[in-house]
Design a protein around this motif. Sequence first.
Motif, PDB file in Angstrom:
ATOM      1  N   ILE A 449     -27.577  14.488 -21.052  1.00 32.11           N
ATOM      2  CA  ILE A 449     -27.610  13.058 -20.727  1.00 32.11           C
ATOM      3  C   ILE A 449     -26.824  12.287 -21.781  1.00 32.11           C
ATOM      4  O   ILE A 449     -27.044  12.449 -22.988  1.00 32.11           O
ATOM      5  CB  ILE A 449     -29.072  12.555 -20.653  1.00 32.11           C
ATOM      6  N   GLY A 450     -25.914  11.452 -21.328  1.00 33.97           N
ATOM      7  CA  GLY A 450     -25.092  10.673 -22.240  1.00 33.97           C
ATOM      8  C   GLY A 450     -23.777  11.317 -22.608  1.00 33.97           C
ATOM      9  O   GLY A 450     -23.006  10.758 -23.392  1.00 33.97           O
ATOM     10  N   TRP A 451     -23.495  12.498 -22.026  1.00 37.24           N
ATOM     11  CA  TRP A 451     -22.232  13.183 -22.322  1.00 37.24           C
ATOM     12  C   TRP A 451     -21.056  12.336 -21.857  1.00 37.24           C
ATOM     13  O   TRP A 451     -21.020  11.850 -20.737  1.00 37.24           O
ATOM     14  CB  TRP A 451     -22.214  14.540 -21.629  1.00 37.24           C
ATOM     15  N   ASP A 452     -20.071  12.140 -22.743  1.00 37.64           N
ATOM     16  CA  ASP A 452     -18.908  11.307 -22.466  1.00 37.64           C
ATOM     17  C   ASP A 452     -17.730  12.212 -22.100  1.00 37.64           C
ATOM     18  O   ASP A 452     -17.233  12.963 -22.933  1.00 37.64           O
ATOM     19  CB  ASP A 452     -18.564  10.462 -23.696  1.00 37.64           C
ATOM     20  N   THR A 453     -17.285  12.144 -20.829  1.00 40.06           N
ATOM     21  CA  THR A 453     -16.202  13.019 -20.371  1.00 40.06           C
ATOM     22  C   THR A 453     -14.817  12.520 -20.750  1.00 40.06           C
ATOM     23  O   THR A 453     -13.838  13.239 -20.565  1.00 40.06           O
ATOM     24  CB  THR A 453     -16.271  13.179 -18.838  1.00 40.06           C
ATOM     25  N   GLY A 519     -16.032  18.594 -18.900  1.00 38.81           N
ATOM     26  CA  GLY A 519     -16.366  17.985 -17.619  1.00 38.81           C
ATOM     27  C   GLY A 519     -17.842  17.737 -17.417  1.00 38.81           C
ATOM     28  O   GLY A 519     -18.257  16.684 -16.913  1.00 38.81           O
ATOM     29  N   PHE A 520     -18.696  18.724 -17.804  1.00 42.57           N
ATOM     30  CA  PHE A 520     -20.129  18.613 -17.538  1.00 42.57           C
ATOM     31  C   PHE A 520     -20.979  18.729 -18.799  1.00 42.57           C
ATOM     32  O   PHE A 520     -22.186  18.526 -18.753  1.00 42.57           O
ATOM     33  CB  PHE A 520     -20.573  19.703 -16.557  1.00 42.57           C
ATOM     34  N   ALA A 540      -1.006  12.059 -28.627  1.00 45.96           N
ATOM     35  CA  ALA A 540      -1.694  10.779 -28.763  1.00 45.96           C
ATOM     36  C   ALA A 540      -2.665  10.503 -27.635  1.00 45.96           C
ATOM     37  O   ALA A 540      -3.328   9.475 -27.633  1.00 45.96           O
ATOM     38  CB  ALA A 540      -0.656   9.648 -28.845  1.00 45.96           C
ATOM     39  N   ARG A 541      -2.775  11.425 -26.686  1.00 47.87           N
ATOM     40  CA  ARG A 541      -3.553  11.118 -25.486  1.00 47.87           C
ATOM     41  C   ARG A 541      -4.891  11.846 -25.444  1.00 47.87           C
ATOM     42  O   ARG A 541      -5.944  11.241 -25.512  1.00 47.87           O
ATOM     43  CB  ARG A 541      -2.724  11.450 -24.244  1.00 47.87           C
ATOM     44  N   ASP A 542      -4.869  13.201 -25.344  1.00 48.30           N
ATOM     45  CA  ASP A 542      -6.144  13.877 -25.090  1.00 48.30           C
ATOM     46  C   ASP A 542      -6.304  15.216 -25.795  1.00 48.30           C
ATOM     47  O   ASP A 542      -7.309  15.883 -25.620  1.00 48.30           O
ATOM     48  CB  ASP A 542      -6.348  14.084 -23.590  1.00 48.30           C
ATOM     49  N   GLY A 543      -5.332  15.656 -26.602  1.00 47.98           N
ATOM     50  CA  GLY A 543      -5.405  16.979 -27.208  1.00 47.98           C
ATOM     51  C   GLY A 543      -5.642  16.923 -28.700  1.00 47.98           C
ATOM     52  O   GLY A 543      -5.323  15.933 -29.367  1.00 47.98           O
ATOM     53  N   ALA A 566     -12.528  15.942 -25.401  1.00 44.07           N
ATOM     54  CA  ALA A 566     -13.890  15.736 -24.900  1.00 44.07           C
ATOM     55  C   ALA A 566     -14.717  17.018 -24.902  1.00 44.07           C
ATOM     56  O   ALA A 566     -15.903  16.989 -24.559  1.00 44.07           O
ATOM     57  CB  ALA A 566     -13.853  15.139 -23.492  1.00 44.07           C
ATOM     58  N   ASN A 567     -14.118  18.163 -25.260  1.00 48.52           N
ATOM     59  CA  ASN A 567     -14.911  19.382 -25.429  1.00 48.52           C
ATOM     60  C   ASN A 567     -15.852  19.241 -26.617  1.00 48.52           C
ATOM     61  O   ASN A 567     -15.569  18.488 -27.563  1.00 48.52           O
ATOM     62  CB  ASN A 567     -14.005  20.590 -25.672  1.00 48.52           C
ATOM     63  N   GLY A 568     -16.945  19.988 -26.602  1.00 45.06           N
ATOM     64  CA  GLY A 568     -17.862  20.006 -27.726  1.00 45.06           C
ATOM     65  C   GLY A 568     -17.684  21.273 -28.537  1.00 45.06           C
ATOM     66  O   GLY A 568     -17.953  22.372 -28.036  1.00 45.06           O
ATOM     67  N   TYR A 569     -17.213  21.137 -29.810  1.00 46.35           N
ATOM     68  CA  TYR A 569     -16.976  22.291 -30.677  1.00 46.35           C
ATOM     69  C   TYR A 569     -17.777  22.156 -31.965  1.00 46.35           C
ATOM     70  O   TYR A 569     -18.334  21.098 -32.280  1.00 46.35           O
ATOM     71  CB  TYR A 569     -15.489  22.400 -31.045  1.00 46.35           C
ATOM     72  N   SER A 570     -17.805  23.251 -32.745  1.00 49.75           N
ATOM     73  CA  SER A 570     -18.464  23.250 -34.049  1.00 49.75           C
ATOM     74  C   SER A 570     -17.584  22.557 -35.086  1.00 49.75           C
ATOM     75  O   SER A 570     -16.379  22.364 -34.882  1.00 49.75           O
ATOM     76  CB  SER A 570     -18.750  24.683 -34.493  1.00 49.75           C
ATOM     77  N   VAL A 571     -18.205  22.229 -36.236  1.00 42.67           N
ATOM     78  CA  VAL A 571     -17.467  21.636 -37.357  1.00 42.67           C
ATOM     79  C   VAL A 571     -17.845  22.377 -38.629  1.00 42.67           C
ATOM     80  O   VAL A 571     -19.041  22.556 -38.928  1.00 42.67           O
ATOM     81  CB  VAL A 571     -17.775  20.132 -37.514  1.00 42.67           C
ATOM     82  N   ARG A 572     -16.837  22.856 -39.370  1.00 42.68           N
ATOM     83  CA  ARG A 572     -17.026  23.433 -40.708  1.00 42.68           C
ATOM     84  C   ARG A 572     -16.206  22.580 -41.678  1.00 42.68           C
ATOM     85  O   ARG A 572     -14.974  22.485 -41.559  1.00 42.68           O
ATOM     86  CB  ARG A 572     -16.573  24.894 -40.746  1.00 42.68           C
TER      87      ARG A 572
END
Length: 577
Positions: A449-453, A519-520, A540-543, A566-572
């Motif tokens: 819930i609240g995921w921003d695509t 997407g989901f 400058a757009r989406d990558g 907009a993908n969700g990845y880890s952060v180190r």
Amino acid sequence: MKKYIFIIITLFFCQSATMAQQINAAAQRYMDRAQMAMEMVQEPRDYQRVINELNNALAEAPNHPIIIYNLAISHDGMGVIDANSYKKAIEYYRQFLAFNPSEEDRQDVVSRINRAEYAIEASISQSVLINGVRWATRNVDAPGTFATNPESSGRFYQWNRRTGWATTGNVSGGWDRSNPSGTSWIRTNDPCPQGWRVPTKAELESLYNAGSVWTTRNGINGRFFGSEPNQIFLSAAGWRVDFDGTLLSAGTEGIYWGSNSDHNEAAIGLVFNTDRASTSGGRRSTGYSVRCVADGNITEQASTLPLQTVAISDISLNRTSVSLVIGASETLTATISPNNATNQNVTWSSRNPAVATVNSSGQITAVAAGRTNIFVFASDGGLTAWATITVEAPALSSLPQAESVVINGVRWATHNVASPGTFAASPESTGMHYQWNRRTAWALTGTRIGWDTSPSSGTSWTRDNDPCPAGWRVPTQSELQSLANAGSVWNTLNGAYGRLFGTAPNQIFLPAAGWRDNGFGMVDLVGGYGCYWSSTPLNARDGAWYLGFISTNMLTDSDNRNHYRANGYSVRCVAEE
């Protein structure tokens, strides 16, 4: 099936009463083995072992009527999966008639010939020639069988796998979400009946080019491809999601596999819905339908049978289980019985080459931690033996207890980011996922819930949105590349899969925490895939750039590393200068 078992057992003991010719001792031994094989028949393809033994018997007693009759019966039993077996059955029935059997036996054999000829015609009628390709008129159901009618959905299959999944209901267990390997659908994994195979990309495109129209047939939605009278109906069976096998789009969409890969995670399929049809790539671990094409022209294939060969009766391996550490090798030895078999060729295959590979000599090489099976297949008769391979990572030396390690001049944190401004509790903890240039944390389980695509804007990851603790920041693309250049190996740390970067004592462990799709927001490939953000955009757009890895290798080319923001990845994190 039971009627054939009764007939062949009866003939072994009763037919000799009407035929004076004796069976010699050598041939009788093979006849006895054939009867034992017959008693173990569970499905049509099991008749092949019976046929192998009968061929050996015929080599010892050429032109013996009892052996010839039983070869006819056995090929008759296999005919339901291979029309050419009906042709062979007819040949043997006619040879038997040349021995002038009793009138009762003659009438029975003539009746069987008529039924076999009708079955051949029925088999051909269950295929249609479209643009030079002969297509089956029914989907694949259980491996090696067709569905009962053209409207039946049959079963779903993951690419280059032979396990069939129901087209209704939920998956109760066993769904394999890992990505199948290979550049094409191999013969041993092909679920099509004998004489058929999964179509190529070119064959799917030729079917698409024949034209199609959405329709309903006997209450089932789908598309007719081709033009009368050369048409086939493909049902809109839907598909099963690669992640967990969830059923989607039943009745509104149909997707049918091709045998060709598209790239390392996708393969070609024929896709259609109410509006249109096209060929497109789909994720290999997704469950799609299969519609077979003839493996050659089934109406013209040769029906001769070599009678003087010595068939393989068994194949075995010197070991049934092997344990290795990553990088180690061991060679399996296959033994064929009898040792004078005419065709002693074998092929080797690994169920999961990402864990262990095998070469043409049976040498196994351990690649990554996990478990798989190594198979050896006899070219004659389709007999198979296998061994279970367990691969373990070398034991890790203790990782640094400090909060940071310097690798190639960059000071790296030893833990992933958990909630914003905090590190995870241990080096193997996955932490949380983040979308690029956003500070909202997403757990690896639970709500979306609240995921921003939408992709976030910006030319870098801003300080206000940086989730790293004070004194730390998201690394740049060049810093991630320097970490990759330091070398890495797939390993486990306290049961967690991931990669160990650097050389002792300057090493950090990055867990394979998977990712959330743009997407989901669905979580995928935890334990099999690692994705770590950089602060550097690619456009400058989406990558944006990221560090990606799987068990077998790093994903290092620029196309692979340009992932959607907009993908969700880890952060180190790295230390601020």
